[in-house]
Write a protein that holds these residues in place. Structure first.
Motif, PDB file in Angstrom:
ATOM      1  N   VAL A   1       0.823  -1.196   0.000  1.00 46.35           N
ATOM      2  CA  VAL A   1       0.000   0.000   0.000  1.00 46.35           C
ATOM      3  C   VAL A   1       0.868   1.262   0.000  1.00 46.35           C
ATOM      4  O   VAL A   1       0.473   2.273  -0.559  1.00 46.35           O
ATOM      5  CB  VAL A   1      -0.971  -0.013   1.203  1.00 46.35           C
ATOM      6  N   GLN A   2       2.052   1.196   0.582  1.00 48.31           N
ATOM      7  CA  GLN A   2       2.912   2.384   0.646  1.00 48.31           C
ATOM      8  C   GLN A   2       3.191   2.982  -0.739  1.00 48.31           C
ATOM      9  O   GLN A   2       3.067   4.197  -0.903  1.00 48.31           O
ATOM     10  CB  GLN A   2       4.228   2.067   1.366  1.00 48.31           C
ATOM     11  N   PRO A   3       3.556   2.178  -1.748  1.00 44.35           N
ATOM     12  CA  PRO A   3       3.788   2.782  -3.076  1.00 44.35           C
ATOM     13  C   PRO A   3       2.525   3.439  -3.643  1.00 44.35           C
ATOM     14  O   PRO A   3       2.601   4.477  -4.295  1.00 44.35           O
ATOM     15  CB  PRO A   3       4.217   1.592  -3.943  1.00 44.35           C
ATOM     16  N   LEU A   4       1.366   2.837  -3.392  1.00 45.33           N
ATOM     17  CA  LEU A   4       0.120   3.438  -3.868  1.00 45.33           C
ATOM     18  C   LEU A   4      -0.160   4.758  -3.166  1.00 45.33           C
ATOM     19  O   LEU A   4      -0.668   5.700  -3.774  1.00 45.33           O
ATOM     20  CB  LEU A   4      -1.041   2.471  -3.666  1.00 45.33           C
ATOM     21  N   MET A   5       0.173   4.838  -1.876  1.00 43.62           N
ATOM     22  CA  MET A   5      -0.001   6.098  -1.145  1.00 43.62           C
ATOM     23  C   MET A   5       0.883   7.183  -1.753  1.00 43.62           C
ATOM     24  O   MET A   5       0.446   8.322  -1.946  1.00 43.62           O
ATOM     25  CB  MET A   5       0.333   5.909   0.337  1.00 43.62           C
ATOM     26  N   ALA A   6       2.128   6.833  -2.060  1.00 40.24           N
ATOM     27  CA  ALA A   6       3.059   7.808  -2.646  1.00 40.24           C
ATOM     28  C   ALA A   6       2.561   8.262  -4.015  1.00 40.24           C
ATOM     29  O   ALA A   6       2.589   9.459  -4.329  1.00 40.24           O
ATOM     30  CB  ALA A   6       4.454   7.205  -2.752  1.00 40.24           C
ATOM     31  N   LEU A   7       2.087   7.318  -4.828  1.00 40.85           N
ATOM     32  CA  LEU A   7       1.569   7.652  -6.153  1.00 40.85           C
ATOM     33  C   LEU A   7       0.337   8.551  -6.048  1.00 40.85           C
ATOM     34  O   LEU A   7       0.224   9.562  -6.756  1.00 40.85           O
ATOM     35  CB  LEU A   7       1.229   6.379  -6.931  1.00 40.85           C
TER      36      LEU A   7
END
Length: 185
Positions: A1-7
């Motif tokens: 989920v962290q990469p999706l939050m950054a995106l």
């Protein structure tokens, strides 16, 4: 989920709610958040525990005879332990000791509530409006020396007598989290 939050943050999409998503990663934090935001919603009793002494202190203080232990992190059903008060099984204390010996992470204790178990799927829009898309009942059985093994599930028709109450409960829980633009299960 962290990469999706950054995106999402990079695209200025109001989906990634870092504080909320952090709470979603902990069953204890999530239940606490829901209880604070909607104190009237029915939740089973719960707490963080670190050892057998903490279990017994909580269990006696709460007056609960049957309880479940599980890792607080994540959302999967792993390392689940079903237990009861001191007098229900002579090996209970040894089983509790073994449970904690095998884990190196935060543990949540929850009041055990028997009966059928249901799931609710849906979507939350950008305004926090909840749309329930499906509700089902798990088929869980005792097998291979374990309780609560999932062997299947069935979807409930919208005309089923439990559909509306379950949808209303899920709506209340999801709204209490404050999540937006997200599917839920």
């Amino acid at each position: 989920v962290q990469p999706l939050m950054a995106l999402a943050a990079h695209l200025s999409v109001d989906w990634a709610q870092p504080a909320l998503l952090e709470a979603l990663g902990s069953k204890t934090e999530m239940k606490g958040l829901i209880a604070r935001r909607d104190p009237g919603v029915r939740l089973n009793a719960f707490a963080r525990v670190a050892d057998v002494s903490g279990v017994r202190t909580w269990q006696r203080g709460a007056g609960i005879d049957r309880f479940v232990l599980k890792p607080a992190a994540g959302s999967g059903n792993r390392d689940i332990g079903f237990f009861c008060a001191d007098d229900c099984d002579e090996s209970n204390e040894q089983a509790l000791t073994r449970y904690f010996a095998g884990l190196n992470e935060e543990v949540i204790i929850e009041e055990f509530i028997g009966g059928e178990e249901y799931w609710v799927n849906g979507q939350v829009d950008e305004y926090g409006q909840v749309l329930v898309t499906a509700i089902g009942e798990y088929d869980r059985r005792r097998m291979n020396g374990r309780r609560n093994i999932e062997v299947g599930a069935r979807t409930l028709a919208t005309s089923h007598p439990y559909f509306s109450p379950l949808a209303e409960y899920a709506d209340r829980i999801v709204r209490a989290t404050g999540i937006v633009r997200s599917p839920f299960h």
